[in-house]
Structures are given as C-alpha cells and as structure tokens.
Design a protein around this motif. Structure first.
Motif, PDB file in Angstrom:
ATOM      1  N   MET A   1       0.838  -1.192   0.000  1.00 36.48           N
ATOM      2  CA  MET A   1       0.000   0.000   0.000  1.00 36.48           C
ATOM      3  C   MET A   1       0.878   1.250   0.000  1.00 36.48           C
ATOM      4  SD  MET A   1      -3.093  -1.226  -0.053  1.00 36.48           S
ATOM      5  CE  MET A   1      -4.223   0.040   0.517  1.00 36.48           C
ATOM      6  N   TYR A   2       0.410   2.301  -0.657  1.00 34.81           N
ATOM      7  CA  TYR A   2       1.241   3.488  -0.873  1.00 34.81           C
ATOM      8  C   TYR A   2       0.834   4.697  -0.022  1.00 34.81           C
ATOM      9  CZ  TYR A   2       3.235   1.102  -4.909  1.00 34.81           C
ATOM     10  OH  TYR A   2       3.894   0.219  -5.734  1.00 34.81           O
ATOM     11  N   ARG A   3      -0.087   4.505   0.910  1.00 33.03           N
ATOM     12  CA  ARG A   3      -0.413   5.564   1.873  1.00 33.03           C
ATOM     13  C   ARG A   3      -0.843   6.857   1.170  1.00 33.03           C
ATOM     14  NH1 ARG A   3       4.297   3.367   2.867  1.00 33.03           N
ATOM     15  NH2 ARG A   3       5.457   5.248   2.244  1.00 33.03           N
ATOM     16  N   LEU A   4      -1.950   6.773   0.442  1.00 36.07           N
ATOM     17  CA  LEU A   4      -2.455   7.929  -0.303  1.00 36.07           C
ATOM     18  C   LEU A   4      -3.659   8.569   0.377  1.00 36.07           C
ATOM     19  CD1 LEU A   4      -2.223   6.518  -3.947  1.00 36.07           C
ATOM     20  CD2 LEU A   4      -0.512   7.834  -2.683  1.00 36.07           C
ATOM     21  N   GLU A   5      -3.849   8.289   1.656  1.00 32.68           N
ATOM     22  CA  GLU A   5      -4.986   8.841   2.375  1.00 32.68           C
ATOM     23  C   GLU A   5      -4.975  10.367   2.331  1.00 32.68           C
ATOM     24  OE1 GLU A   5      -2.937   6.615   3.586  1.00 32.68           O
ATOM     25  OE2 GLU A   5      -4.137   4.811   3.984  1.00 32.68           O
ATOM     26  N   GLY A   6      -6.155  10.929   2.158  1.00 31.16           N
ATOM     27  CA  GLY A   6      -6.297  12.370   2.179  1.00 31.16           C
ATOM     28  C   GLY A   6      -6.098  13.044   0.840  1.00 31.16           C
ATOM     29  N   ARG A   7      -5.726  12.298  -0.180  1.00 24.92           N
ATOM     30  CA  ARG A   7      -5.530  12.892  -1.497  1.00 24.92           C
ATOM     31  C   ARG A   7      -6.810  12.809  -2.315  1.00 24.92           C
ATOM     32  NH1 ARG A   7       0.638  11.405  -3.416  1.00 24.92           N
ATOM     33  NH2 ARG A   7       1.610  11.538  -1.365  1.00 24.92           N
ATOM     34  N   HIS A   8      -6.941  13.745  -3.232  1.00 19.86           N
ATOM     35  CA  HIS A   8      -8.142  13.849  -4.079  1.00 19.86           C
ATOM     36  C   HIS A   8      -7.742  13.647  -5.532  1.00 19.86           C
ATOM     37  CE1 HIS A   8      -9.208  16.006  -0.400  1.00 19.86           C
ATOM     38  NE2 HIS A   8     -10.476  15.721  -0.672  1.00 19.86           N
ATOM     39  N   ALA A   9      -8.357  12.660  -6.182  1.00 22.57           N
ATOM     40  CA  ALA A   9      -7.965  12.281  -7.543  1.00 22.57           C
ATOM     41  C   ALA A   9      -9.145  12.359  -8.498  1.00 22.57           C
ATOM     42  CB  ALA A   9      -7.394  10.865  -7.559  1.00 22.57           C
ATOM     43  N   ILE A  10      -8.881  12.878  -9.690  1.00 25.88           N
ATOM     44  CA  ILE A  10      -9.818  12.809 -10.810  1.00 25.88           C
ATOM     45  C   ILE A  10      -9.295  11.762 -11.789  1.00 25.88           C
ATOM     46  CG2 ILE A  10     -10.732  14.035 -12.821  1.00 25.88           C
ATOM     47  CD1 ILE A  10     -10.508  16.624 -11.134  1.00 25.88           C
ATOM     48  N   VAL A  11     -10.155  10.854 -12.203  1.00 21.40           N
ATOM     49  CA  VAL A  11      -9.807   9.849 -13.208  1.00 21.40           C
ATOM     50  C   VAL A  11     -10.798   9.987 -14.354  1.00 21.40           C
ATOM     51  CG1 VAL A  11      -9.444   7.407 -13.714  1.00 21.40           C
ATOM     52  CG2 VAL A  11      -8.945   8.285 -11.411  1.00 21.40           C
ATOM     53  N   THR A  12     -10.319  10.269 -15.555  1.00 24.44           N
ATOM     54  CA  THR A  12     -11.207  10.395 -16.706  1.00 24.44           C
ATOM     55  C   THR A  12     -11.356   9.050 -17.414  1.00 24.44           C
ATOM     56  OG1 THR A  12      -9.509  10.989 -18.354  1.00 24.44           O
ATOM     57  CG2 THR A  12     -10.389  12.766 -16.993  1.00 24.44           C
ATOM     58  N   GLY A  13     -12.459   8.907 -18.142  1.00 23.89           N
ATOM     59  CA  GLY A  13     -12.733   7.631 -18.798  1.00 23.89           C
ATOM     60  C   GLY A  13     -12.838   6.505 -17.785  1.00 23.89           C
ATOM     61  N   ALA A  14     -13.542   6.780 -16.672  1.00 20.78           N
ATOM     62  CA  ALA A  14     -13.480   5.892 -15.512  1.00 20.78           C
ATOM     63  C   ALA A  14     -14.672   4.954 -15.371  1.00 20.78           C
ATOM     64  CB  ALA A  14     -13.344   6.727 -14.240  1.00 20.78           C
ATOM     65  N   ALA A  15     -15.561   4.919 -16.347  1.00 21.14           N
ATOM     66  CA  ALA A  15     -16.756   4.088 -16.205  1.00 21.14           C
ATOM     67  C   ALA A  15     -16.449   2.599 -16.319  1.00 21.14           C
ATOM     68  CB  ALA A  15     -17.795   4.480 -17.249  1.00 21.14           C
ATOM     69  N   ARG A  16     -15.375   2.271 -17.000  1.00 14.90           N
ATOM     70  CA  ARG A  16     -15.083   0.852 -17.235  1.00 14.90           C
ATOM     71  C   ARG A  16     -13.601   0.677 -17.553  1.00 14.90           C
ATOM     72  NH1 ARG A  16     -17.732   3.117 -21.461  1.00 14.90           N
ATOM     73  NH2 ARG A  16     -19.766   2.447 -20.737  1.00 14.90           N
ATOM     74  N   GLY A  17     -13.166  -0.555 -17.704  1.00 16.09           N
ATOM     75  CA  GLY A  17     -11.824  -0.867 -18.186  1.00 16.09           C
ATOM     76  C   GLY A  17     -10.709  -0.310 -17.334  1.00 16.09           C
ATOM     77  N   ILE A  18      -9.698   0.255 -17.996  1.00 16.12           N
ATOM     78  CA  ILE A  18      -8.516   0.755 -17.309  1.00 16.12           C
ATOM     79  C   ILE A  18      -8.871   1.880 -16.345  1.00 16.12           C
ATOM     80  CG2 ILE A  18      -6.340   2.006 -17.651  1.00 16.12           C
ATOM     81  CD1 ILE A  18      -5.967   0.401 -20.241  1.00 16.12           C
ATOM     82  N   GLY A  19      -9.709   2.813 -16.767  1.00 20.10           N
ATOM     83  CA  GLY A  19     -10.069   3.926 -15.898  1.00 20.10           C
ATOM     84  C   GLY A  19     -10.745   3.472 -14.625  1.00 20.10           C
ATOM     85  N   ARG A  20     -11.661   2.535 -14.752  1.00 25.86           N
ATOM     86  CA  ARG A  20     -12.333   2.020 -13.554  1.00 25.86           C
ATOM     87  C   ARG A  20     -11.350   1.303 -12.647  1.00 25.86           C
ATOM     88  NH1 ARG A  20     -18.126  -0.977 -12.728  1.00 25.86           N
ATOM     89  NH2 ARG A  20     -17.622  -1.995 -10.744  1.00 25.86           N
ATOM     90  N   ALA A  21     -10.449   0.514 -13.223  1.00 20.37           N
ATOM     91  CA  ALA A  21      -9.456  -0.193 -12.410  1.00 20.37           C
ATOM     92  C   ALA A  21      -8.566   0.787 -11.654  1.00 20.37           C
ATOM     93  CB  ALA A  21      -8.613  -1.112 -13.288  1.00 20.37           C
TER      94      ALA A  21
END
Length: 257
Positions: A1-21
C-alpha cells in the motif's frame, strides 16, 4: 500500500476498463476519487458499485473534448469535495482501426479531439490549481503505439505520440511548482471496451484479434486493467517522487523502448 490517504484524484474515462481499475485502486489506497466519463449512466453505476466508504466517490458526466464541460465538471467536483484535486489521471481515449487510405476525416478529428484535446483541456483546468496549492501529480495514459507506429492505427498513434510529448514538456514546465507529470504506456490490454471495439473493427479488415497475438508477448499473457492501475498507483506514490517526464511501458515485454 502506498499511503495515499487524504488525497483527491480525478480519473477520466473511468466508467469501465482501465479507468475504472485505476479508480478502484486509488480508492483502495485511501484517495477520494471523482470518476469522469462521457457515459453518464455507466459512470454513475461504476461509482455506486466501487464506492469504498461514504464520501469517497464522486462522479461527473463529461466529454473531455469540450473545455467548458471540463471546467463545469471540475467546479462540481471541487464543490463536492470542498477541495481541489491533488491527482489527475488522463485516461479517457478512443481509437480507430484505419490507415490513411481508408480513414474518415471526421473519425481522425474526433480521435485527436478526445485523446489530445481532452488531455490538454483537463491539464489546462487542473494544473493552475495544483500550482496554487503547491504541487500535484498528473498521469497521462499513452500507449506503446505512442512509441512505435503500428499498422491500421494512424490516428491513435498520432494522438499517443503527442501525449508522450505533452508529458515531457509539462514535466519540464511544472517541476518548479511541485507538480510531477508521467505517462503510462499500456500494451495489449484485455477486458476493455476499446479492446472489444478494436477486435471487432479489425476483424472486418483481416486483423487477427488480440487473443491470437498473445504468443508474441514475452510474459505470455495479455495485460489486464489492474496491471495499468498498479503502475499508476506507484507513480502517484512518494516511492516515485524522483520520477517525472517518464513514459513507462506496461506491455509484458512486448515493447522495451
């Protein structure tokens, strides 16, 4: 685990496939994530299905090729979070199976608008916020097709070569503001809508499906969306804090340059 608590991320194309993963992996790492996708119904379903805990997942219907739509989605996301993004993953993309001899200008233009224009629009809106906040992380999903021209893939190759160039240039421009910019270059990835569409379109032109080319991959299998998500999570983490401007191959050894 990389300890990313508290960070805010936007992921585009996220409904399926690579983006969802990628979204699923970042949520598991403790990030609050906003899933963006042009398919509103699918992205809403994905957000509901992968929500790790209350308040962890936000979603927006957005065509990244439309800069005003990106700006509106960003405003809604910031309002939902009461915070700006620390992380931007530009995954949204499309492709076409066509050479210069049988391509349609409208299809070429759309590929460029989504893949290059969409990446530009999201960076244009988000990078100033990261600068003002003192830092951030941008990951662009390119392709091994952005490192070597491939047959029947002119528009897609052009767009992914451009994304690698954009990544390098932004890394130089933004490093003094504490913003790292890297790209991930997937190889042949299965279990994605783009893979299904490419195999179907290729079949009409005599191109064998990905499964029949699996033997060409040194590690002996097609890639999975989680393979890309794992590398994205690493590049976002502090373990990669001396990496910027890189385009990392995740191809099972299919491409090594």
């Amino acid at each position: 685990m990389y300890r990313l608590e508290g960070r805010h991320a936007i992921v585009t194309g996220a409904a399926r496939g690579i983006g969802r993963a990628i979204a699923e992996r970042l949520i598991a790492e403790g990030c609050t994530v906003s899933l963006w996708d042009v398919d509103g119904d699918e992205v809403a379903l994905a957000a509901n299905e992968i929500a790790g805990s209350a308040g962890k997942v936000h979603f927006a219907e957005v065509d990244v090729s439309d800069r005003q739509a990106v700006a509106s989605a960003l405003a809604a996301t910031r309002t939902a979070w009461n915070a700006g993004p620390d992380i931007l993953v530009n995954n949204a993309g499309i492709g076409q199976v066509a050479s210069i001899l049988d391509s349609e200008p409208k299809d070429f233009d759309r590929t460029i608008a989504v893949n290059i224009g969409g990446t530009y629009n999201c960076c244009y809106e988000v990078a100033p916020l990261m600068r003002d906040a003192g830092g951030g992380l941008i990951i662009n999903i390119a392709s091994w097709f952005g490192k070597s021209g491939r047959p029947m893939s002119m528009a897609y190759c052009a767009s992914k070569f451009a994304i690698i160039g954009m990544t390098q240039s932004m890394a130089l421009d933004l490093s003094s503001h504490g913003i790292r910019v890297n790209a991930v270059c997937p190889g042949t990835i299965t279990d994605t809508q783009m893979r299904e569409q490419a195999d179907a379109a290729g079949a009409l032109k005599g191109v064998p499906p990905a499964q029949e080319r699996e033997h060409l991959i040194p590690l002996g299998r097609l890639g999975k969306p989680r393979d890309i998500a794992n590398v994205v999570a690493f590049l976002i983490s502090d373990e990669a804090d001396y990496m910027t401007g890189q385009s990392v191959n995740v191809t099972g050894g299919l491409w090594m340059n």
